[in-house]
Design a protein around this motif. Sequence first.
Motif, PDB file in Angstrom:
ATOM      1  N   GLU A  32       3.419  19.174   2.504  1.00 55.32           N
ATOM      2  CA  GLU A  32       3.338  19.754   3.855  1.00 55.32           C
ATOM      3  C   GLU A  32       2.475  20.804   3.916  1.00 55.32           C
ATOM      4  OE1 GLU A  32       4.037  18.061   6.421  1.00 55.32           O
ATOM      5  OE2 GLU A  32       5.117  16.461   5.893  1.00 55.32           O
ATOM      6  N   PRO A  33       1.646  21.015   4.786  1.00 60.38           N
ATOM      7  CA  PRO A  33       1.080  20.019   5.623  1.00 60.38           C
ATOM      8  C   PRO A  33       0.333  18.929   4.732  1.00 60.38           C
ATOM      9  CG  PRO A  33      -0.347  21.982   5.663  1.00 60.38           C
ATOM     10  CD  PRO A  33       0.768  22.214   4.899  1.00 60.38           C
ATOM     11  N   LYS A  34       0.457  17.676   5.364  1.00 59.92           N
ATOM     12  CA  LYS A  34      -0.320  16.517   4.848  1.00 59.92           C
ATOM     13  C   LYS A  34      -1.802  16.702   4.804  1.00 59.92           C
ATOM     14  CE  LYS A  34       2.757  12.834   5.579  1.00 59.92           C
ATOM     15  NZ  LYS A  34       3.982  13.676   5.965  1.00 59.92           N
ATOM     16  N   ILE A  35      -2.533  16.841   3.753  1.00 56.69           N
ATOM     17  CA  ILE A  35      -4.007  16.881   3.580  1.00 56.69           C
ATOM     18  C   ILE A  35      -4.738  15.651   3.113  1.00 56.69           C
ATOM     19  CG2 ILE A  35      -5.755  18.165   2.376  1.00 56.69           C
ATOM     20  CD1 ILE A  35      -4.120  19.746   4.273  1.00 56.69           C
ATOM     21  N   PRO A  36      -5.521  15.000   3.865  1.00 54.16           N
ATOM     22  CA  PRO A  36      -6.151  13.855   3.437  1.00 54.16           C
ATOM     23  C   PRO A  36      -7.350  13.900   2.412  1.00 54.16           C
ATOM     24  CG  PRO A  36      -7.077  14.311   5.512  1.00 54.16           C
ATOM     25  CD  PRO A  36      -5.946  15.431   5.443  1.00 54.16           C
ATOM     26  N   SER A  37      -7.432  13.080   1.465  1.00 47.26           N
ATOM     27  CA  SER A  37      -8.549  13.133   0.715  1.00 47.26           C
ATOM     28  C   SER A  37      -9.412  11.913   1.102  1.00 47.26           C
ATOM     29  CB  SER A  37      -8.108  12.757  -0.958  1.00 47.26           C
ATOM     30  OG  SER A  37      -7.308  13.564  -1.178  1.00 47.26           O
ATOM     31  N   PHE A  38     -10.762  12.216   0.902  1.00 45.67           N
ATOM     32  CA  PHE A  38     -11.752  11.311   1.158  1.00 45.67           C
ATOM     33  C   PHE A  38     -11.951  10.527  -0.059  1.00 45.67           C
ATOM     34  CE2 PHE A  38     -16.116   9.940   2.319  1.00 45.67           C
ATOM     35  CZ  PHE A  38     -15.966   8.999   3.234  1.00 45.67           C
ATOM     36  N   THR A  39     -11.728   9.031  -0.085  1.00 50.37           N
ATOM     37  CA  THR A  39     -11.613   8.206  -1.262  1.00 50.37           C
ATOM     38  C   THR A  39     -11.936   6.851  -0.993  1.00 50.37           C
ATOM     39  OG1 THR A  39     -10.334   7.683  -3.134  1.00 50.37           O
ATOM     40  CG2 THR A  39      -9.322   8.359  -1.223  1.00 50.37           C
ATOM     41  N   PRO A  40     -12.323   6.084  -2.091  1.00 50.49           N
ATOM     42  CA  PRO A  40     -12.057   4.611  -1.680  1.00 50.49           C
ATOM     43  C   PRO A  40     -10.749   4.256  -1.612  1.00 50.49           C
ATOM     44  CG  PRO A  40     -13.930   5.147  -3.474  1.00 50.49           C
ATOM     45  CD  PRO A  40     -13.229   6.529  -3.171  1.00 50.49           C
ATOM     46  N   SER A  41     -10.556   3.268  -0.770  1.00 46.81           N
ATOM     47  CA  SER A  41      -8.856   2.928  -0.569  1.00 46.81           C
ATOM     48  C   SER A  41      -8.536   2.443  -2.152  1.00 46.81           C
ATOM     49  CB  SER A  41      -9.044   1.577   0.386  1.00 46.81           C
ATOM     50  OG  SER A  41      -7.772   1.403   0.173  1.00 46.81           O
ATOM     51  N   GLN A  42      -7.315   2.868  -2.217  1.00 43.91           N
ATOM     52  CA  GLN A  42      -6.579   2.559  -3.493  1.00 43.91           C
ATOM     53  C   GLN A  42      -5.501   1.584  -3.129  1.00 43.91           C
ATOM     54  OE1 GLN A  42      -5.498   6.107  -5.666  1.00 43.91           O
ATOM     55  NE2 GLN A  42      -7.413   7.117  -5.040  1.00 43.91           N
ATOM     56  N   LYS A  43      -5.530   0.862  -2.039  1.00 43.64           N
ATOM     57  CA  LYS A  43      -4.432   0.028  -1.637  1.00 43.64           C
ATOM     58  C   LYS A  43      -4.841  -0.813  -0.775  1.00 43.64           C
ATOM     59  CE  LYS A  43      -0.510   3.256  -1.855  1.00 43.64           C
ATOM     60  NZ  LYS A  43       0.702   3.599  -1.340  1.00 43.64           N
ATOM     61  N   LEU A  44      -5.923  -1.536  -1.113  1.00 46.73           N
ATOM     62  CA  LEU A  44      -6.548  -2.598  -0.420  1.00 46.73           C
ATOM     63  C   LEU A  44      -5.848  -3.589  -0.557  1.00 46.73           C
ATOM     64  CD1 LEU A  44      -9.074  -3.458   1.245  1.00 46.73           C
ATOM     65  CD2 LEU A  44     -10.357  -3.879  -0.700  1.00 46.73           C
ATOM     66  N   ASP A  45      -5.753  -4.596   0.598  1.00 47.14           N
ATOM     67  CA  ASP A  45      -4.719  -5.733   0.642  1.00 47.14           C
ATOM     68  C   ASP A  45      -5.029  -6.806   1.342  1.00 47.14           C
ATOM     69  OD1 ASP A  45      -2.394  -7.088   0.397  1.00 47.14           O
ATOM     70  OD2 ASP A  45      -0.983  -5.464   1.351  1.00 47.14           O
ATOM     71  N   PHE A  46      -4.645  -7.893   1.245  1.00 47.35           N
ATOM     72  CA  PHE A  46      -4.807  -9.127   2.160  1.00 47.35           C
ATOM     73  C   PHE A  46      -3.942  -9.480   3.072  1.00 47.35           C
ATOM     74  CE2 PHE A  46      -2.278 -10.820  -1.175  1.00 47.35           C
ATOM     75  CZ  PHE A  46      -1.701 -11.831  -0.533  1.00 47.35           C
ATOM     76  N   GLU A  47      -3.981 -10.033   4.193  1.00 45.16           N
ATOM     77  CA  GLU A  47      -3.053 -10.716   5.228  1.00 45.16           C
ATOM     78  C   GLU A  47      -3.054 -12.028   5.264  1.00 45.16           C
ATOM     79  OE1 GLU A  47      -1.173  -6.850   7.337  1.00 45.16           O
ATOM     80  OE2 GLU A  47      -2.746  -7.787   8.561  1.00 45.16           O
ATOM     81  N   LEU A  48      -2.141 -12.652   4.972  1.00 45.42           N
ATOM     82  CA  LEU A  48      -2.009 -14.191   5.136  1.00 45.42           C
ATOM     83  C   LEU A  48      -1.971 -14.543   6.671  1.00 45.42           C
ATOM     84  CD1 LEU A  48      -1.696 -17.223   4.196  1.00 45.42           C
ATOM     85  CD2 LEU A  48       0.828 -16.684   3.376  1.00 45.42           C
ATOM     86  N   GLU A  49      -2.575 -15.152   7.326  1.00 43.67           N
ATOM     87  CA  GLU A  49      -2.592 -15.391   8.936  1.00 43.67           C
ATOM     88  C   GLU A  49      -3.059 -16.565   9.266  1.00 43.67           C
ATOM     89  OE1 GLU A  49      -3.040 -12.223  11.590  1.00 43.67           O
ATOM     90  OE2 GLU A  49      -2.928 -10.613  10.065  1.00 43.67           O
TER      91      GLU A  49
ATOM     92  N   ILE B 171     -16.273  -8.580   0.541  1.00 39.15           N
ATOM     93  CA  ILE B 171     -15.746  -7.579   1.344  1.00 39.15           C
ATOM     94  C   ILE B 171     -15.785  -6.398   0.573  1.00 39.15           C
ATOM     95  CG2 ILE B 171     -13.955  -6.532   2.311  1.00 39.15           C
ATOM     96  CD1 ILE B 171     -14.615  -8.608   4.201  1.00 39.15           C
ATOM     97  N   ARG B 172     -16.566  -5.259   1.156  1.00 38.41           N
ATOM     98  CA  ARG B 172     -16.748  -3.966   0.193  1.00 38.41           C
ATOM     99  C   ARG B 172     -15.453  -3.311   0.388  1.00 38.41           C
ATOM    100  NH1 ARG B 172     -20.936  -2.501  -2.782  1.00 38.41           N
ATOM    101  NH2 ARG B 172     -22.903  -3.469  -1.914  1.00 38.41           N
ATOM    102  N   ARG B 173     -15.024  -2.572  -0.780  1.00 39.91           N
ATOM    103  CA  ARG B 173     -13.800  -1.781  -0.753  1.00 39.91           C
ATOM    104  C   ARG B 173     -14.392  -0.574   0.053  1.00 39.91           C
ATOM    105  NH1 ARG B 173      -9.634  -0.963  -3.803  1.00 39.91           N
ATOM    106  NH2 ARG B 173     -10.448  -2.482  -5.135  1.00 39.91           N
ATOM    107  N   PRO B 174     -13.239  -0.182   0.922  1.00 40.75           N
ATOM    108  CA  PRO B 174     -13.721   0.924   1.946  1.00 40.75           C
ATOM    109  C   PRO B 174     -13.365   2.444   1.657  1.00 40.75           C
ATOM    110  CG  PRO B 174     -11.626  -0.176   2.463  1.00 40.75           C
ATOM    111  CD  PRO B 174     -12.047  -0.958   1.533  1.00 40.75           C
ATOM    112  N   TRP B 175     -14.156   3.173   2.081  1.00 42.45           N
ATOM    113  CA  TRP B 175     -13.955   4.639   1.987  1.00 42.45           C
ATOM    114  C   TRP B 175     -13.113   4.826   3.156  1.00 42.45           C
ATOM    115  CZ3 TRP B 175     -15.407   8.583  -1.645  1.00 42.45           C
ATOM    116  CH2 TRP B 175     -16.602   8.078  -2.654  1.00 42.45           C
ATOM    117  N   GLY B 176     -12.125   5.954   2.949  1.00 40.57           N
ATOM    118  CA  GLY B 176     -11.594   6.369   4.016  1.00 40.57           C
ATOM    119  C   GLY B 176     -10.533   7.688   3.853  1.00 40.57           C
TER     120      GLY B 176
END
Lengths: 440, 440
Positions: free
Chosen positions: A199-216, A185-190
Amino acid sequence: MYSQRSSWLYVAPSSHFSLANIPFGIISTSANATLRPAVAIGEYVLDLKAFSQGNGFSGDLNIREILGDSFQQCNLNAFAALGRPFHRKVRAYLQEILATDTKYPQLLKNNTNLREMAILRLADVTNHVPMAIGDYTDFYAGKHHAYNVGALFRGPSNALQPNYTHLPVAYHGRASSIVVSGTSIRRPWGQVVLDPVAEPKIPSFTPSQKLDFELELGMFVCSSNQLGHPIPVSKADDYIFGYVLLNDWSARDVQAWEYVPLGPFTAKNLGSSISPWIVLADALEEYKTRGIENRTSYAQYLEQPVEVKEKSVLRVDLEVELISASGNKSIISRSSTRYMMWSWAQMITHHTVTGCNLRTGDFLGSGTISGPNEGTEGSMLEQTQDGKSNIMIGGDEARQFLEDGDTVIIRGVAGKDGALVGFGEVAGMIKPAVPKSTFY
Amino acid sequence: MYSQRSSWLYVAPSSHFSLANIPFGIISTSANATLRPAVAIGEYVLDLKAFSQGNGFSGDLNIREILGDSFQQCNLNAFAALGRPFHRKVRAYLQEILATDTKYPQLLKNNTNLREMAILRLADVTNHVPMAIGDYTDFYAGKHHAYNVGALFRGPSNALQPNYTHLPVAYHGRASSIVVSGTSIRRPWGQVVLDPVAEPKIPSFTPSQKLDFELELGMFVCSSNQLGHPIPVSKADDYIFGYVLLNDWSARDVQAWEYVPLGPFTAKNLGSSISPWIVLADALEEYKTRGIENRTSYAQYLEQPVEVKEKSVLRVDLEVELISASGNKSIISRSSTRYMMWSWAQMITHHTVTGCNLRTGDFLGSGTISGPNEGTEGSMLEQTQDGKSNIMIGGDEARQFLEDGDTVIIRGVAGKDGALVGFGEVAGMIKPAVPKSTFY
């Protein structure tokens, strides 16, 4: 009980694929690139295309006739569509074929030619996504997870939304990005808000720094209903083909910014990994127990009889192993499929309550299954409290979220040694993000 | 300009299917139940299976070779996958075949046998969903709609979420319940909070009392990208096969209760209706204009050159007609596809930003397209302010939301009489809810 029988193929006591299991998958080999159905047994697989072409089903002409060419297909949809009572028969027949004291030794056990054609080593086969998946829906039935995440973002008193105990919350997921165990799995940009206070919230365009799994846990559907015609909860179990492990990779920082008001989108569609072998519903029939109690008086269309409620969820032990690029490893979580508050039948019925049609091959996820205690969390978000604490791997590597080169392995198993009904594993490694130039 | 040419088949000046259009669909007839590709022209269709089998493509051997058997298929996926430059060629070739002054009169115009085989009356064909749809995603690019709905529930000052102008908000929809125009829709049952003030909120199980339509444009994808490899915005237009009208039926009362925290689910998966004829991207190339201005300085991966921004959205006039069971009717809304704030290219790129793979046949919705003024709303929710005012049909019937027997018809068209590029219509009638006993 098949736990009393043994196979003429060697099955280690710790194998997830005992004679009591007989899980179905789709394989290819280097010698034969054709995708084809198979079952796993110990360290072997039985190639069902070769087996049926070699007259392996001639021990039961009724089975052979109903099967038709469903084991000549490149996915299990045709077989699944034949219905649960038939899956039960075919599984029992294959258990008979593979048993030491088989009634049909001439068909495979003593048939050297067909054994050479149809018995392959598990290590030699490549697995593929076993079904043509029409739609994927992810539920949220793991109450501890829903509570943990809600408490993290809204505080303990508002952790669960008012609807949570009234209906199985779910959202539509992305079918195209479901991949089989072993796929990286590629680390995503977003878009990510790095300063959540400003405020106001300003997003940055960056590789995700909180990539996680989910046990399902994931479930494949084996039947279809007509649009506009809901499935009553009393009939819903007939729609369950079988189960796989599911890792629904999630970019938490992307999700936090994008998810209002319509729910998670690009934070989830980057990939969902499944274990390759579908454990049939009937293989897990004796491993059922009560789910998490729901004291809410919910709508009658979701109500199941008391005796069904006592066996409303599966009793499959789950574990998550994290392995770093340098080879350090730890089991970072142990949970169980029992930590669900809704049954699969309730989820199926609710899915169709407004008339939605399910189709054979549809895939439903349980939602993240966390236990009630520390060390049973089904995601790093919960275990690290959104990155505020560390998960240690192998004693000296710390993680808040996944790093490049990390591998997540989920395993799940029910039963006792020698007669285990297990899923094997779903594994996936994180590859570095694509270069930013990809976008321009 | 094809607007200068006429067809040897009669095309009324008001026909949506002029020689300038040539939309593609999938048809069957009572004489031949096989699903097969066709194009619409005036009150006729050209059966492309019969046309290609009758050597109709022999005027261009290159086209014939590349086409292969894609017009022998039961959906348009194979043709779509051949790519936009090729769609352009095939459309131009069919325009040539159908033009009064055709270069190839011997192939169809003067070929009585083939004309009998391949030219059918539009009124005699049954339309089908034209693509095998892998995944359906619904965006939220109609800014006036997003504002109107946000203002209704959160007040004007918080109408738009902070992310709205930074990224094209979207959610994954349900592919299985996409149906073709003419299919009836059952009023859904669902969980509804009838008293929104009382605490705690207790849902009732009831047929939806706020069943609504949504006026949208839909787009079919004609190419695929690899998982983990986003599509740059400069290449995204190559993924557009063509467009249809979309009515994304919505149960507003169900939605209000279920949608936190993961978004709409059963409120939307009850059915989505599409117009049957796919208008190719190239047929609408000259009907483009600026979308709704977005003054936010959003991320560069979504940025398009100024000259592209000047032609970022389509200029298709939309109208919604409501017809009651008793036959009263009114055009209750007139809008335009220009009221979108994101381009299709931006939506495609954002869809894949974290690595999601699109596949040929995927379907993307624009989100509800409302105009800025009264009478341009794309839903009854907006037009009646959530049921607080009436919509009049035919002068004496009042509606807040849809009633059983109501038919909603959406029409869309660009261009001028004699050379219209239109969609025809998407129509759907509301059938009464199934009896409650269905659930038990």
